[in-house]
Design a protein around this motif. Structure first.
Motif, PDB file in Angstrom:
ATOM      1  N   ILE A 165      -5.501   1.158 -10.219  1.00  0.00           N
ATOM      2  CA  ILE A 165      -5.252   2.225  -9.215  1.00  0.00           C
ATOM      3  C   ILE A 165      -6.389   2.082  -8.167  1.00  0.00           C
ATOM      4  N   VAL A 166      -6.008   1.292  -7.098  1.00  0.00           N
ATOM      5  CA  VAL A 166      -6.788   0.746  -5.994  1.00  0.00           C
ATOM      6  C   VAL A 166      -7.095   1.905  -4.829  1.00  0.00           C
ATOM      7  N   ASP A 167      -8.365   1.999  -4.738  1.00  0.00           N
ATOM      8  CA  ASP A 167      -8.688   2.816  -3.441  1.00  0.00           C
ATOM      9  C   ASP A 167      -8.008   2.173  -2.196  1.00  0.00           C
ATOM     10  N   THR A 168      -6.916   2.882  -1.641  1.00  0.00           N
ATOM     11  CA  THR A 168      -6.585   2.448  -0.255  1.00  0.00           C
ATOM     12  C   THR A 168      -6.383   3.519   0.836  1.00  0.00           C
ATOM     13  N   ALA A 169      -7.695   4.141   0.848  1.00  0.00           N
ATOM     14  CA  ALA A 169      -7.684   5.639   1.578  1.00  0.00           C
ATOM     15  C   ALA A 169      -7.367   5.331   2.962  1.00  0.00           C
ATOM     16  N   GLY A 170      -6.631   6.250   3.446  1.00  0.00           N
ATOM     17  CA  GLY A 170      -6.178   6.134   4.906  1.00  0.00           C
ATOM     18  C   GLY A 170      -5.157   5.082   4.818  1.00  0.00           C
ATOM     19  N   GLY A 171      -4.402   4.732   3.803  1.00  0.00           N
ATOM     20  CA  GLY A 171      -3.292   3.997   3.838  1.00  0.00           C
ATOM     21  C   GLY A 171      -3.543   2.369   4.299  1.00  0.00           C
ATOM     22  N   VAL A 193       0.709  -1.173   0.070  1.00  0.00           N
ATOM     23  CA  VAL A 193       0.132   0.019  -0.079  1.00  0.00           C
ATOM     24  C   VAL A 193       0.999   1.205  -0.102  1.00  0.00           C
ATOM     25  N   THR A 194       0.538   2.354  -0.854  1.00  0.00           N
ATOM     26  CA  THR A 194       1.295   3.335  -0.869  1.00  0.00           C
ATOM     27  C   THR A 194       0.638   4.822  -0.530  1.00  0.00           C
ATOM     28  N   GLY A 195      -0.237   4.819   0.234  1.00  0.00           N
ATOM     29  CA  GLY A 195      -1.056   5.781   0.609  1.00  0.00           C
ATOM     30  C   GLY A 195      -2.715   5.716   0.381  1.00  0.00           C
ATOM     31  N   ASP A 196      -3.268   6.880  -0.208  1.00  0.00           N
ATOM     32  CA  ASP A 196      -4.686   6.787  -0.307  1.00  0.00           C
ATOM     33  C   ASP A 196      -4.975   5.843  -1.638  1.00  0.00           C
TER      34      ASP A 196
END
Length: 369
Positions: A132-138, A111-114
């Motif tokens: 581009i995967v949503d990883t909001a909040g890391g 994971v690289t951030g949001d």
């Protein structure tokens, strides 16, 4: 024996994902395993994990990629329904959406951030895609609110971009041509290689609209198969003596926008989209549109004189809105050089549904016979 696997929903498809280290590397052994696991000799795939429809009888084998700049390799398998065979010649963008989320969830890509980018290579075709995967909040998310036409269920947002999908774009060198199909009258088509090899039929010239119901499309399956089989050798997809298959080229109808009602009962106005599209998935009407087909339609829309640009009233701009049975799918073509889009993006959603162990009959057992 049992095989670890993960079931994902990517867009409007479901796909079992296998880690390469858990399954045979030999293609023949892998095919036999998938046929047994899916119950693919049975037209309802009852004694297996197959979904008994082309959009739910899919698989992908995932591994870390040795290619510089690429994170993940995946081998896509379209598992036959009642055929006891597997098609290996194509790609599936919806499954690639699931692969991107899988790679982040399983720690194959950090994971690289949001937002986390996953670069994937489809080893069937060599196509390279970015998710581009949503990883909001890391953090990795298991649920999300992003929806796509064809389902009201939400999922984790994944922006899927096809890199350099077009190649030469027009395999016959012509934007449009009359295709002779058996003894019937020729049909006007555009043959395009972008995302996947696709033959697009001018619906009006064939007495259709391009906005047919799924029931009407079902009645047209035999005819559209003959169109596919007539186009395949002209597109360089058959070697001498080979029988045409039903995975490629993709085939469908294209027409101008008209009002219609989606399969979920939602009214769509002619002003809400740019071009009507109805595609087959193998030998059944696609309930929405395969992403590789969407890429091909969007690329064809950039070409003056193609059946798509004729339906839209001229070459498309950056965005093209496709009216599908499930609703409107917007496709964005960017970095266009010499008429070829070098990036084609579709917004999708994915969700991991289950981690499982699939029990597979051993070769020679009564169940495998």
């Amino acid at each position: 024996m049992h095989i670890p696997a993960t079931l994902v929903r990517g867009g409007t498809s479901k796909c079992w994902l296998f880690n390469q280290v858990e399954v045979p590397a030999d293609r023949g052994d892998l095919e036999r395993l998938l046929v047994a696991a899916y119950g693919a000799t049975d037209p309802v795939e009852l004694d297996g994990v197959g979904g008994a429809t082309p959009t739910t009888s899919k698989a992908a084998v995932v591994s870390a990629s040795p290619e510089p700049g690429v994170d993940i390799d995946y081998l896509f398998a379209q598992v036959g329904i009642g055929t006891g065979s597997v098609e290996w010649t194509s790609n599936c963008g919806n499954c690639a959406t699931g692969v991107a989320l899988y790679a982040v969830t399983k720690g194959m890509v950090p994971v690289t951030g949001d937002l986390t980018r996953v670069v994937m290579r489809n080893t069937n075709t060599g196509a390279v895609l970015e998710g581009i995967v949503d990883t909001a909040g890391g953090v990795v998310h298991h649920f999300g609110s992003q929806t796509v036409p064809g389902t009201r269920a939400g999922g984790v947002a994944v922006g899927l971009t096809f890199r350099d999908p077009a190649g030469s774009l027009l395999p016959t060198g012509r934007a449009v041509q009359d295709l002779r199909v058996g003894s019937a009258e020729p049909v006007r088509v555009s043959m395009v290689t972008a995302g996947a090899p696709v033959v697009l039929v001018d619906a009006a010239g064939a007495g259709r609209t391009g906005a047919e119901s799924l029931e009407r499309m079902s009645a047209d399956v035999p005819w559209l198969r003959t169109v596919r089989h007539a186009a395949a050798p002209l597109m360089g997809l058959l070697k001498p003596g080979e029988e045409p298959g039903d995975a490629v080229p993709k085939v469908g109808l294209v027409g101008p926008p008209v009002p219609y009602t989606t399969t979920l009962g939602e009214p769509i106005g002619a002003e809400d989209y740019d071009v009507s599209v109805r595609m087959l998935s193998m030998n059944a009407p696609h309930p929405a549109i395969g992403l590789t087909s969407a890429v091909a339609v969007a690329a064809a829309g950039l070409v003056e004189g193609s059946v798509v640009s004729r339906a839209t009233g001229g070459p498309a701009d950056e965005w093209l809105r496709l009216g599908t049975p499930a609703g409107v799918v917007a496709v964005r073509c960017t970095d266009v050089r010499n008429g070829l889009p070098h990036r084609v993006t579709v917004q999708r959603a994915a969700r991991l549904l289950a981690d499982a162990r699939i029990y597979v009959p051993e070769a020679g057992s009564p169940q495998a016979a």
